[in-house]
Design an enzyme around this catalytic site. Structure first.
Site, mmCIF file in Angstrom:
data_model
loop_
_atom_site.group_PDB
_atom_site.id
_atom_site.type_symbol
_atom_site.label_atom_id
_atom_site.label_comp_id
_atom_site.label_asym_id
_atom_site.label_seq_id
_atom_site.Cartn_x
_atom_site.Cartn_y
_atom_site.Cartn_z
ATOM 1 N N THR A 298 -7.539 2.554 11.497
ATOM 2 C CA THR A 298 -7.728 1.848 10.220
ATOM 3 C C THR A 298 -7.213 2.673 9.048
ATOM 4 O O THR A 298 -6.432 2.197 8.225
ATOM 5 C CB THR A 298 -9.228 1.543 10.021
ATOM 6 N N ALA B 255 2.074 9.627 15.587
ATOM 7 C CA ALA B 255 1.725 9.720 17.005
ATOM 8 C C ALA B 255 0.367 9.054 17.227
ATOM 9 O O ALA B 255 -0.593 9.319 16.488
ATOM 10 C CB ALA B 255 1.674 11.177 17.458
ATOM 11 N N LYS C 141 -14.925 14.603 8.271
ATOM 12 C CA LYS C 141 -16.024 15.475 7.810
ATOM 13 C C LYS C 141 -16.798 16.089 8.969
ATOM 14 O O LYS C 141 -17.293 17.200 8.874
ATOM 15 C CB LYS C 141 -16.971 14.740 6.876
ATOM 16 N N GLU D 126 -9.957 15.462 0.774
ATOM 17 C CA GLU D 126 -10.616 14.649 -0.254
ATOM 18 C C GLU D 126 -11.298 13.419 0.340
ATOM 19 O O GLU D 126 -12.373 13.012 -0.109
ATOM 20 C CB GLU D 126 -9.565 14.209 -1.294
ATOM 21 N N VAL E 23 -15.346 13.119 1.936
ATOM 22 C CA VAL E 23 -16.612 12.922 1.208
ATOM 23 C C VAL E 23 -16.391 11.848 0.145
ATOM 24 O O VAL E 23 -15.527 11.993 -0.722
ATOM 25 C CB VAL E 23 -17.082 14.226 0.529
ATOM 26 N N GLY F 255 -15.119 8.914 0.480
ATOM 27 C CA GLY F 255 -13.950 8.050 0.706
ATOM 28 C C GLY F 255 -12.930 8.140 -0.415
ATOM 29 O O GLY F 255 -12.293 9.176 -0.625
ATOM 30 N N GLY G 191 -18.705 -5.755 10.624
ATOM 31 C CA GLY G 191 -17.787 -4.615 10.677
ATOM 32 C C GLY G 191 -18.126 -3.506 9.689
ATOM 33 O O GLY G 191 -17.374 -2.552 9.525
ATOM 34 N N LYS H 218 -21.339 15.580 5.051
ATOM 35 C CA LYS H 218 -20.707 15.545 3.729
ATOM 36 C C LYS H 218 -21.437 16.476 2.762
ATOM 37 O O LYS H 218 -20.816 17.153 1.933
ATOM 38 C CB LYS H 218 -20.700 14.106 3.206
ATOM 39 N N GLY I 160 -13.368 2.499 4.047
ATOM 40 C CA GLY I 160 -12.413 1.379 4.011
ATOM 41 C C GLY I 160 -10.982 1.860 4.055
ATOM 42 O O GLY I 160 -10.670 2.988 3.665
HETATM 43 N N1 HSE Z 1 -19.437 5.808 8.251
HETATM 44 C C1 HSE Z 1 -19.136 6.221 6.909
HETATM 45 C C2 HSE Z 1 -19.975 5.404 5.931
HETATM 46 C C3 HSE Z 1 -17.675 6.005 6.638
HETATM 47 O O1 HSE Z 1 -20.621 4.432 6.346
HETATM 48 O O2 HSE Z 1 -20.019 5.721 4.769
HETATM 49 C C4 HSE Z 1 -17.007 7.006 5.786
HETATM 50 O O3 HSE Z 1 -17.394 8.309 5.940
#
Ligand code: HSE
Length: 439
Positions: free
Chosen positions: A14, A44, A106, A130, A133, A135, A188, A206, A305
């Site tokens: 993703t 790869a 992380k 970056e 932590v 996103g 999801g 984090k 995301g």
């Molecule tokens: N699983 C993490 C969350 C995704 O739900 O925030 C990003 O670290």
């Protein structure tokens, strides 16, 4: 036109797909900002068949990770494989091959950061993370550079989107944890195995990175007291609401001053409804950082995301590409302090915490039970602000008894709970949720 910087991507899941998309659709603005192009030249992944809906024309795409790492045209390797073992091996191989590395992993850094950062220092390459932590929120860059003149006093954040989504839904629908988690998985938002998120482990990974960057300390995430959200019930949200609070899974790291242990913990927390963190809903993340000069600051955005996370990954690529062009790698150490400059430092035991608590007792509705509970708290010097018994138990049924305490030492509260939970009329372990009034 200056020479392009070649990038190789390990893992086209993703986030990897998001990185390919951002590099493709924003190629011209990236080039304008850098003054030279950033080129994804190799990818790869074991799965080379699935169509990810992204244009990979002109990019060599195969399953040859070693070939990518050792390709002289690849100057920066992006590790987006996830997990520990393979990601660690490829990251170290890339560093040893003299490649800069960008990762969003992380868990990898929390577990193997020591080894990875010292290998990078030895080899004169950068490791940037970056996206690991918050996103898409550029909070690490803010901490490392924008706030670097400050003594950091506290970092408090909602660092996990899955749990924040579940908590927000439990609060608004009144549904139990399992029902909401199942829906989050169907939509999801939550992974098929949500353990790391739900148990607070992802937030602890984090927090270990944030605390190291804030205080210059080496913190093993396993030492951070961590509680997840599994034990929360709809009743807790109702009681919190009645008393002017919301429940958030907070990751907290605080300095108690020079020479004092650092406080670091992850747990569900009652925070006042008026606080900014209390109003971070759904899958969003936010981090509040207090510095001695700057005062309070707040960073908010999508913590996960495809495109938000890719935004952070590509910003790292751009920073490193600039350094390559100026022949100035290692300009800022990955954790803000030169690797050898990180200190081992004690963490404050949880029992030292002094603050208010919400307690949910479960006891048979029988005369005298309440006095046993309040008596046990009183004996430990824990003052009570309010007691509620919502509902009535018929014929020896258990009912919840909710208590809001005055500020107290957590060790004293724990001793009282040990006593109460041993009483014959108390039928389930008591749930303790910490209250943070200063947020
Ligand atoms: N699983 C993490 C969350 C995704 O739900 O925030 C990003 O670290």
């Amino acid at each position: 036109m200056s020479e392009a910087v070649g990038v190789g991507l390990l893992g086209l899941g993703t986030i990897g797909t998001g990185v390919a998309k951002v590099l493709d659709r924003n190629a011209s603005i990236i080039e304008q900002r850098l003054g030279f192009p950033l080129r994804l030249i190799r990818i790869a992944d074991l799965d080379t068949q699935t169509d990810r809906g992204v244009d990979l024309d002109g990019i060599q795409f195969d399953d040859d990770a070693a070939g990518l790492i050792n390709d002289p045209a690849v100057k920066i390797v992006i590790e987006l494989i996830g997990g520990y073992d393979i990601a660690r091996r490829f990251t170290l191989q890339a560093i040893e091959a003299g490649k800069h590395v960008v990762t969003a992993n992380k868990a990898l850094l929390a577990l193997h950061g020591e080894e990875i950062f010292s290998a990078a220092e030895r080899n004169g390459v950068d490791v940037a993370f970056e996206a690991a932590v918050g996103g898409g929120i550029p909070v690490l860059r803010a901490l490392r550079e924008g706030l670097s003149a400050n003594r950091i006093l506290a970092v408090e954040g909602i660092l996990n989107g899955t749990t924040n989504y579940v908590l927000t839904q439990m609060e608004s629908t009144g549904e139990p944890f399992d029902v909401v988690l199942k829906r989050a998985q169907d939509l999801g938002y939550a992974e098929a195995d949500p353990t790391f998120d739900v148990e607070g482990i992802d937030a602890a990974h984090k927090l270990a990175l944030l605390a190291a960057m804030s205080f210059g300390v080496r913190i093993d995430f396993k030492r951070i007291p961590t509680e997840g959200i599994r034990g929360l019930e709809p009743l807790d949200f109702q009681a919190a609401d009645d008393f002017g609070y919301r429940i958030k899974l907070l990751a907290i790291a605080k300095s108690r001053g020079e020479g004092q242990p650092i406080e670091a913990r992850v747990h569900p927390t009652l925070i006042p409804k008026a606080s900014m963190l209390a109003n971070v809903d759904g899958a969003m993340n936010a981090v509040a950082i207090r510095g001695d000069a700057v005062g309070p600051t707040l960073y908010y955005g999508a913590g996960a995301g495809e495109l938000p996370t890719a935004s952070a990954v590509v910003s790292d690529l751009m920073e490193i590409a600039r350094e390559i062009h100026r022949d100035a790698s290692g300009r800022v150490s990955p954790l803000s302090y030169p690797h050898g400059g990180l200190r081992d430092h004690p963490l404050a035991p949880l029992g030292d915490r002094h603050g208010r608590c919400y307690l949910r007792f479960t006891a048979v509705d029988r005369p005298g039970v309440l006095s046993h509970i309040t008596g046990a708290l009183g004996e430990e010097g824990v003052g009570i602000e309010s007691v509620l018994q919502p509902g009535r138990g018929d014929a020896g049924e258990s009912v919840p008894v909710l208590v809001f305490t005055h500020p107290a030492e957590e060790a004293a509260v724990r001793r009282a709970l040990e006593h109460v939970d041993g009483l014959p009329d108390v039928t389930a372990p008591t749930k303790l949720i910490r209250i943070e009034d200063d947020l």
